[in-house]
Design a protein around this motif. Structure first.
Motif, PDB file in Angstrom:
ATOM      1  N   MET A 280       0.796  -1.097   0.066  1.00 54.93           N
ATOM      2  CA  MET A 280       0.047   0.031   0.012  1.00 54.93           C
ATOM      3  C   MET A 280       0.847   1.330  -0.065  1.00 54.93           C
ATOM      4  SD  MET A 280      -3.225  -0.041  -0.115  1.00 54.93           S
ATOM      5  CE  MET A 280      -4.808   1.217   0.297  1.00 54.93           C
ATOM      6  N   ASP A 281       1.961   1.340   0.585  1.00 56.09           N
ATOM      7  CA  ASP A 281       2.872   2.305   0.660  1.00 56.09           C
ATOM      8  C   ASP A 281       3.560   2.655  -0.823  1.00 56.09           C
ATOM      9  OD1 ASP A 281       4.727   4.253   2.417  1.00 56.09           O
ATOM     10  OD2 ASP A 281       6.110   2.791   1.393  1.00 56.09           O
ATOM     11  N   THR A 282       3.771   1.654  -1.188  1.00 50.99           N
ATOM     12  CA  THR A 282       4.318   1.509  -2.784  1.00 50.99           C
ATOM     13  C   THR A 282       3.440   2.562  -3.603  1.00 50.99           C
ATOM     14  OG1 THR A 282       5.562  -0.253  -2.673  1.00 50.99           O
ATOM     15  CG2 THR A 282       5.183   0.903  -4.902  1.00 50.99           C
ATOM     16  N   ALA A 283       2.024   2.320  -3.551  1.00 53.97           N
ATOM     17  CA  ALA A 283       0.920   2.960  -4.027  1.00 53.97           C
ATOM     18  C   ALA A 283       0.901   4.236  -3.679  1.00 53.97           C
ATOM     19  CB  ALA A 283      -0.400   2.192  -4.183  1.00 53.97           C
ATOM     20  N   TYR A 284       1.059   4.452  -2.354  1.00 47.87           N
ATOM     21  CA  TYR A 284       0.754   5.948  -1.862  1.00 47.87           C
ATOM     22  C   TYR A 284       1.857   6.822  -2.353  1.00 47.87           C
ATOM     23  CZ  TYR A 284       0.275   9.802   1.347  1.00 47.87           C
ATOM     24  OH  TYR A 284       0.000  10.945   1.776  1.00 47.87           O
ATOM     25  N   VAL A 285       3.188   6.359  -2.041  1.00 45.41           N
ATOM     26  CA  VAL A 285       4.532   6.985  -2.719  1.00 45.41           C
ATOM     27  C   VAL A 285       4.237   7.443  -4.250  1.00 45.41           C
ATOM     28  CG1 VAL A 285       6.946   6.806  -2.962  1.00 45.41           C
ATOM     29  CG2 VAL A 285       5.784   6.045  -0.903  1.00 45.41           C
ATOM     30  N   GLN A 286       3.831   6.531  -4.848  1.00 45.32           N
ATOM     31  CA  GLN A 286       3.590   6.835  -6.437  1.00 45.32           C
ATOM     32  C   GLN A 286       2.488   7.850  -6.612  1.00 45.32           C
ATOM     33  OE1 GLN A 286       2.878   2.986  -8.305  1.00 45.32           O
ATOM     34  NE2 GLN A 286       4.945   2.270  -7.981  1.00 45.32           N
ATOM     35  N   GLY A 287       1.736   8.338  -5.574  1.00 45.83           N
ATOM     36  CA  GLY A 287       0.481   9.027  -5.689  1.00 45.83           C
ATOM     37  C   GLY A 287      -0.649   8.786  -6.218  1.00 45.83           C
ATOM     38  N   VAL A 288      -0.957   7.324  -6.558  1.00 43.00           N
ATOM     39  CA  VAL A 288      -2.148   6.917  -7.260  1.00 43.00           C
ATOM     40  C   VAL A 288      -3.064   6.480  -6.220  1.00 43.00           C
ATOM     41  CG1 VAL A 288      -0.661   5.958  -9.071  1.00 43.00           C
ATOM     42  CG2 VAL A 288      -1.128   4.395  -6.891  1.00 43.00           C
ATOM     43  N   ASP A 290      -5.886   7.850  -4.851  1.00 40.91           N
ATOM     44  CA  ASP A 290      -6.519   9.278  -5.129  1.00 40.91           C
ATOM     45  C   ASP A 290      -7.779   9.247  -4.467  1.00 40.91           C
ATOM     46  OD1 ASP A 290      -7.392   7.470  -6.754  1.00 40.91           O
ATOM     47  OD2 ASP A 290      -7.711   8.611  -8.495  1.00 40.91           O
ATOM     48  N   LYS A 291      -8.145   8.171  -3.772  1.00 44.58           N
ATOM     49  CA  LYS A 291      -9.622   8.130  -3.078  1.00 44.58           C
ATOM     50  C   LYS A 291      -9.376   8.171  -1.602  1.00 44.58           C
ATOM     51  CE  LYS A 291     -11.657   5.035  -6.566  1.00 44.58           C
ATOM     52  NZ  LYS A 291     -12.669   3.540  -6.780  1.00 44.58           N
ATOM     53  N   GLY A 292     -10.106   8.860  -1.099  1.00 46.37           N
ATOM     54  CA  GLY A 292     -10.191   9.272   0.376  1.00 46.37           C
ATOM     55  C   GLY A 292     -10.198   7.839   1.284  1.00 46.37           C
ATOM     56  N   THR A 293     -11.028   6.923   0.811  1.00 44.41           N
ATOM     57  CA  THR A 293     -10.956   5.618   1.630  1.00 44.41           C
ATOM     58  C   THR A 293      -9.812   4.766   1.584  1.00 44.41           C
ATOM     59  OG1 THR A 293     -11.885   4.636  -0.468  1.00 44.41           O
ATOM     60  CG2 THR A 293     -13.310   5.190   1.181  1.00 44.41           C
ATOM     61  N   GLU A 294      -9.009   4.949   0.196  1.00 42.71           N
ATOM     62  CA  GLU A 294      -7.782   4.450   0.278  1.00 42.71           C
ATOM     63  C   GLU A 294      -6.472   4.841   1.036  1.00 42.71           C
ATOM     64  OE1 GLU A 294      -8.517   3.412  -4.436  1.00 42.71           O
ATOM     65  OE2 GLU A 294      -7.281   5.198  -3.954  1.00 42.71           O
ATOM     66  N   GLN A 295      -6.730   6.333   1.072  1.00 50.54           N
ATOM     67  CA  GLN A 295      -5.671   6.946   1.933  1.00 50.54           C
ATOM     68  C   GLN A 295      -5.941   6.817   3.503  1.00 50.54           C
ATOM     69  OE1 GLN A 295      -5.848  11.102   0.848  1.00 50.54           O
ATOM     70  NE2 GLN A 295      -6.169  10.660  -1.482  1.00 50.54           N
ATOM     71  N   VAL A 296      -7.187   6.763   3.679  1.00 45.65           N
ATOM     72  CA  VAL A 296      -7.682   6.326   5.422  1.00 45.65           C
ATOM     73  C   VAL A 296      -7.335   4.941   5.527  1.00 45.65           C
ATOM     74  CG1 VAL A 296      -9.547   5.838   7.025  1.00 45.65           C
ATOM     75  CG2 VAL A 296      -9.721   7.707   5.446  1.00 45.65           C
ATOM     76  N   THR A 297      -7.234   3.972   4.650  1.00 49.20           N
ATOM     77  CA  THR A 297      -6.713   2.424   4.849  1.00 49.20           C
ATOM     78  C   THR A 297      -5.311   2.557   4.963  1.00 49.20           C
ATOM     79  OG1 THR A 297      -8.426   1.735   3.374  1.00 49.20           O
ATOM     80  CG2 THR A 297      -6.372   0.296   3.571  1.00 49.20           C
ATOM     81  N   MET A 298      -4.855   3.494   4.198  1.00 52.39           N
ATOM     82  CA  MET A 298      -3.141   3.606   4.314  1.00 52.39           C
ATOM     83  C   MET A 298      -2.858   4.077   5.546  1.00 52.39           C
ATOM     84  SD  MET A 298      -0.099   3.607   2.396  1.00 52.39           S
ATOM     85  CE  MET A 298       0.177   2.702   3.767  1.00 52.39           C
ATOM     86  N   ALA A 299      -3.423   5.091   6.192  1.00 48.54           N
ATOM     87  CA  ALA A 299      -3.055   5.483   7.518  1.00 48.54           C
ATOM     88  C   ALA A 299      -3.288   4.630   8.751  1.00 48.54           C
ATOM     89  CB  ALA A 299      -4.231   6.776   8.073  1.00 48.54           C
ATOM     90  N   TYR A 300      -4.589   3.677   8.581  1.00 50.18           N
ATOM     91  CA  TYR A 300      -4.654   2.589   9.355  1.00 50.18           C
ATOM     92  C   TYR A 300      -3.515   1.744   9.259  1.00 50.18           C
ATOM     93  CZ  TYR A 300      -9.404   3.544  11.100  1.00 50.18           C
ATOM     94  OH  TYR A 300     -10.515   4.052  11.799  1.00 50.18           O
ATOM     95  N   TYR A 302      -0.177   2.341   8.608  1.00 49.93           N
ATOM     96  CA  TYR A 302       0.598   2.865   9.216  1.00 49.93           C
ATOM     97  C   TYR A 302       0.540   2.725  10.851  1.00 49.93           C
ATOM     98  CZ  TYR A 302       2.794   5.208   5.385  1.00 49.93           C
ATOM     99  OH  TYR A 302       3.436   5.450   3.942  1.00 49.93           O
ATOM    100  N   LEU A 303      -0.643   3.105  11.375  1.00 45.09           N
ATOM    101  CA  LEU A 303      -0.824   2.737  12.754  1.00 45.09           C
ATOM    102  C   LEU A 303      -0.667   1.346  12.981  1.00 45.09           C
ATOM    103  CD1 LEU A 303      -4.221   5.008  13.024  1.00 45.09           C
ATOM    104  CD2 LEU A 303      -1.851   5.704  13.788  1.00 45.09           C
ATOM    105  N   ASN A 304      -1.199   0.384  12.359  1.00 49.15           N
ATOM    106  CA  ASN A 304      -0.886  -0.939  12.732  1.00 49.15           C
ATOM    107  C   ASN A 304       0.427  -1.307  12.834  1.00 49.15           C
ATOM    108  OD1 ASN A 304      -2.177  -3.610  13.162  1.00 49.15           O
ATOM    109  ND2 ASN A 304      -0.763  -3.934  11.335  1.00 49.15           N
ATOM    110  N   GLY A 305       1.234  -0.733  11.948  1.00 47.46           N
ATOM    111  CA  GLY A 305       2.652  -0.790  11.629  1.00 47.46           C
ATOM    112  C   GLY A 305       3.785  -0.038  12.718  1.00 47.46           C
ATOM    113  N   GLU A 306       2.953   0.639  13.715  1.00 45.19           N
ATOM    114  CA  GLU A 306       3.406   1.318  14.657  1.00 45.19           C
ATOM    115  C   GLU A 306       4.274   2.832  14.035  1.00 45.19           C
ATOM    116  OE1 GLU A 306       5.418  -1.098  17.460  1.00 45.19           O
ATOM    117  OE2 GLU A 306       3.721  -2.149  18.183  1.00 45.19           O
TER     118      GLU A 306
END
Length: 453
Positions: A280-288, A290-300, A302-306
């Motif tokens: 997921m981080d690879t996709a986020y770094v690439q800037g793809v 673009d949906k809010g739900t995907e970004q919220v998932t990314m945040a979760y 990160y939180l799970n990964g401390e």
């Protein structure tokens, strides 16, 4: 914190198959019919026949000339003239004068004209008349049967298409991988996933074997839609291992956002949290993402990964640029992430927005706790009282403990005692509240002694 927000993933939607069989069949037909109808027939006639010998009637010169005229008109997109020339060939008794091979060529060109007009039903009828002619070249019959199968698929007559394609398989010595994919898609439409999977697997295997014989620089991967179909079918069979394998191949040759998101989800099902976060981080770094739900998932994730700081950054950026919805829940996630990252000054404004947008008093209680951490005692008192009066606080006893601490820090000892005593009514906070009351009494006694001394 939970790994994923319960509404973040829609498993069925996430892994839906985007390719429609009818679209694929039309595309393939357009490729097959990209050359002129008559030259196709002549090329078929020259193909070596390894299975049987047929005595095919000759194509007479006058008929050939008429067909050539019709072909020229068809290539010029003058379908009206082309059809008129064909009508003349079979009209006024001409149909009875044509031999079977000549009739096959006429109907083949009629089919071409109908297809170009988008009249698939009549194109199919014309091709069936080609097959009905006796003693036509075997290659012509084989190719026409394949086209008939495709047209059945275009019209979503799945079982007829499968039957026609299986007849074609019986006649041909050298089926190509595309034919197995088309058959797989037919079975997919009938929800016979086992047969669909076996056929698409065969297609991919055939393609890879053929590519292995070529120099490395000339090798090409199997088509994206083939791997995609296999990926979907493995997923439907709950074969997580092979679903992951297909997604990894797709990302190797056809990198796309959807595949990164899907692969992250599948790693999650395998309990591979590090790989899930990395995908997921690879996709986020690439800037793809673009949906809010995907970004919220990314945040979760990160939180799970401390990694709360990165979670907070993702949420903060998305909320500011509008890609993440401006809701109480999303501000709550942001505030919580900043707090976990020990960024209290950034956590406070996020939690203030979260609380203001909430109908419950819970977030005000949590905001009060953050204010206390930031030594903003008066604000802590105001927030907690607002939360308690609004209602909906999950742990009123804990909120009152924080309220008591804030009152104590502002030397409002009587109110602090009331808050601690109220908290002590809940057994979960009774011991801690009693300790605070003892500490406060001790502190008050110390202050009196100092004053007297």
């Amino acid at each position: 914190m939970k790994l994923l927000h319960p509404k973040t993933w829609s498993r069925a939607a996430l892994f839906a198959l985007p390719v429609l069989v009818a679209q694929v069949a039309v595309t393939q037909l357009q490729s097959d019919m990209g050359f002129s109808a008559l030259s196709t027939v002549m090329a078929q006639d020259k193909q070596p026949d390894q299975r049987e010998t047929r005595r095919t009637p000759a194509l007479r010169a006058k008929v050939y000339e008429k067909l050539s005229e019709a072909q020229v008109a068809a290539e010029a997109k003058d379908m009206k003239t082309a059809q008129k020339l064909l009508d003349e060939l079979i009209g006024a008794g001409g149909k009875n004068e044509l031999n079977s091979y000549e009739l096959a060529n006429v109907w083949n060109m009629y089919a071409f004209i109908y297809y170009e007009r988008g009249d698939y039903a009549n194109a199919l009828k014309a091709y069936e008349r080609v097959i009905a002619q006796p003693d036509i070249p075997l290659a012509m019959e084989i190719n026409t049967r394949f086209t008939v199968a495709q047209l059945y698929f275009v019209q979503e007559q799945w079982q007829k298409g499968i039957n026609a394609l299986n007849e074609w398989f019986k006649m041909t010595d050298s089926p190509n991988p595309d034919a197995y994919v088309l058959l797989a898609q037919g079975y997919y439409q009938l929800k016979d996933y086992d047969k669909a999977l076996s056929n698409v697997e065969k297609a991919i295997s055939m393609h890879n074997q053929r590519q292995a014989d070529k120099p490395a620089a000339e090798r090409k991967p199997a088509k994206e839609q083939w791997y995609n179909l296999a990926r979907f079918l493995y997923f439907e069979k709950n074969d997580v291992k092979n679903t992951v394998a297909m997604l990894e191949i797709l990302l190797t040759y056809y990198p796309k956002k959807d595949y990164w998101v899907q692969l992250s989800h599948m790693y999650g099902e395998q309990k591979k949290e590090k790989e899930q976060l990395a995908a997921m981080d690879t996709a986020y770094v690439q800037g793809v993402l673009d949906k809010g739900t995907e970004q919220v998932t990314m945040a979760y994730l990160y939180l799970n990964g401390e990694l709360p700081y990165y979670a907070a950054k993702v949420m903060d950026k998305g909320l500011k640029d509008g890609s993440i919805e401006d809701t109480s829940k999303n501000w709550e996630i942001t505030g919580g992430a900043w707090r976990q990252a020990q960024e209290v000054d950034k956590s406070i404004p996020a939690m203030e927005k979260a609380a203001a947008k909430s109908d419950s008093g819970e977030l005000y209680a949590r905001l009060g706790n953050i204010y206390l951490d930031g030594d903003q005692n008066e604000k802590a008192i105001d927030a907690i009282n607002k939360g308690l009066s609004r209602g909906g606080v999950r742990r009123p006893d804990t909120a009152r403990l924080v309220l008591g601490m804030a009152y104590f820090n502002t030397k409002q000892y009587a109110k602090a005692r009331d808050a601690f005593q109220a908290a002590a009514k809940d057994k979960r906070s009774q011991e801690y509240a009693s300790q605070w009351i003892k500490f406060m009494d001790s502190e008050l006694e110390r202050q009196r002694s100092l004053a007297e001394g």
